[in-house]
Design a protein around this motif. Structure first.
Motif, PDB file in Angstrom:
ATOM      1  N   THR A 182       3.052   8.934 -10.783  1.00 11.02           N
ATOM      2  CA  THR A 182       3.549   7.852  -9.951  1.00 11.02           C
ATOM      3  C   THR A 182       5.056   8.036  -9.861  1.00 11.02           C
ATOM      4  OG1 THR A 182       1.803   6.392 -10.739  1.00 11.02           O
ATOM      5  CG2 THR A 182       3.677   5.352  -9.670  1.00 11.02           C
ATOM      6  N   ARG A 190      -6.045   4.529  -7.988  1.00  4.14           N
ATOM      7  CA  ARG A 190      -4.655   4.641  -7.537  1.00  4.14           C
ATOM      8  C   ARG A 190      -3.875   3.357  -7.839  1.00  4.14           C
ATOM      9  NH1 ARG A 190      -3.618   9.038  -4.301  1.00  4.14           N
ATOM     10  NH2 ARG A 190      -5.456  10.186  -3.641  1.00  4.14           N
ATOM     11  N   TYR A 233       5.410  13.476  -2.196  1.00  2.00           N
ATOM     12  CA  TYR A 233       6.151  12.214  -2.141  1.00  2.00           C
ATOM     13  C   TYR A 233       6.994  12.171  -0.881  1.00  2.00           C
ATOM     14  CZ  TYR A 233       9.297   8.410  -3.416  1.00  2.00           C
ATOM     15  OH  TYR A 233      10.011   7.238  -3.431  1.00  2.00           O
ATOM     16  N   ILE A 273      -0.781   2.970 -10.537  1.00  2.00           N
ATOM     17  CA  ILE A 273       0.530   2.443 -10.149  1.00  2.00           C
ATOM     18  C   ILE A 273       0.885   1.233 -11.004  1.00  2.00           C
ATOM     19  CG2 ILE A 273       1.771   1.258  -8.295  1.00  2.00           C
ATOM     20  CD1 ILE A 273       0.411   3.276  -6.350  1.00  2.00           C
ATOM     21  N   VAL A 300       7.097   3.245  -4.065  1.00  2.00           N
ATOM     22  CA  VAL A 300       6.197   3.766  -5.093  1.00  2.00           C
ATOM     23  C   VAL A 300       5.033   4.503  -4.417  1.00  2.00           C
ATOM     24  CG1 VAL A 300       4.690   3.167  -7.024  1.00  2.00           C
ATOM     25  CG2 VAL A 300       6.818   1.900  -6.662  1.00  2.00           C
ATOM     26  N   GLN A 301       4.812   5.725  -4.886  1.00  9.78           N
ATOM     27  CA  GLN A 301       3.713   6.543  -4.369  1.00  9.78           C
ATOM     28  C   GLN A 301       3.070   7.306  -5.515  1.00  9.78           C
ATOM     29  OE1 GLN A 301       4.963   9.096  -1.137  1.00  9.78           O
ATOM     30  NE2 GLN A 301       6.355   7.516  -0.371  1.00  9.78           N
ATOM     31  N   LEU A 302       1.788   7.545  -5.353  1.00  6.26           N
ATOM     32  CA  LEU A 302       1.054   8.346  -6.311  1.00  6.26           C
ATOM     33  C   LEU A 302       0.907   9.745  -5.719  1.00  6.26           C
ATOM     34  CD1 LEU A 302      -0.544   7.636  -9.026  1.00  6.26           C
ATOM     35  CD2 LEU A 302      -2.505   8.142  -7.617  1.00  6.26           C
TER      36      LEU A 302
END
Length: 117
Positions: A60, A24, A115, A28, A49-51
């Motif tokens: 991402t 992860r 998300y 990113i 920011v999120q995966l």
């Protein structure tokens, strides 16, 4: 003195968790690098920011703040782990994709995949 070995074990465990084996964190970091290249700003910064998804078909998603000429702009971005599309950034940071197309991709590939910006 009996706590010292426990502290050493805890430190070892924490460093093992933050190693480059964390897909992860690697995804990113790779996404941020791609976006810096896409917007041509090596000093661009990222927030929210999120995966989403998994290690083979995820993406991402987040916000990028970058300089374009003399202006600093913020926009949402999407980078696909499998490189089947994109990377994409909202219009205004040099992307040719329409706002409607970007909004559709954001909803389907970021929001619908979990998300929580």
């Amino acid at each position: 003195m009996r706590q010292t070995p426990n502290l050493l074990v805890l430190c070892a465990l924490l460093s093992a968790c933050s190693s480059s084996g964390d897909w992860r964190a690697d995804a990113i970091a790779a996404a941020e690098g791609k976006m810096r290249g896409l917007v041509n700003d090596p000093a661009a910064t990222f927030t929210h920011v999120q995966l989403t998804g998994d290690s083979s078909t995820g993406q991402t998603c987040g916000d990028i703040t970058a300089k374009t000429g003399i202006f600093t702009k913020e926009a949402r971005f999407i980078v696909y782990i499998d490189n089947t599309a994109g990377p994409f950034v909202e219009p205004g940071l040099g992307q040719s994709m329409s706002q409607a197309d970007f909004d559709w991709a954001w909803k389907n590939d970021c929001v619908n995949e979990g998300y929580k910006g």
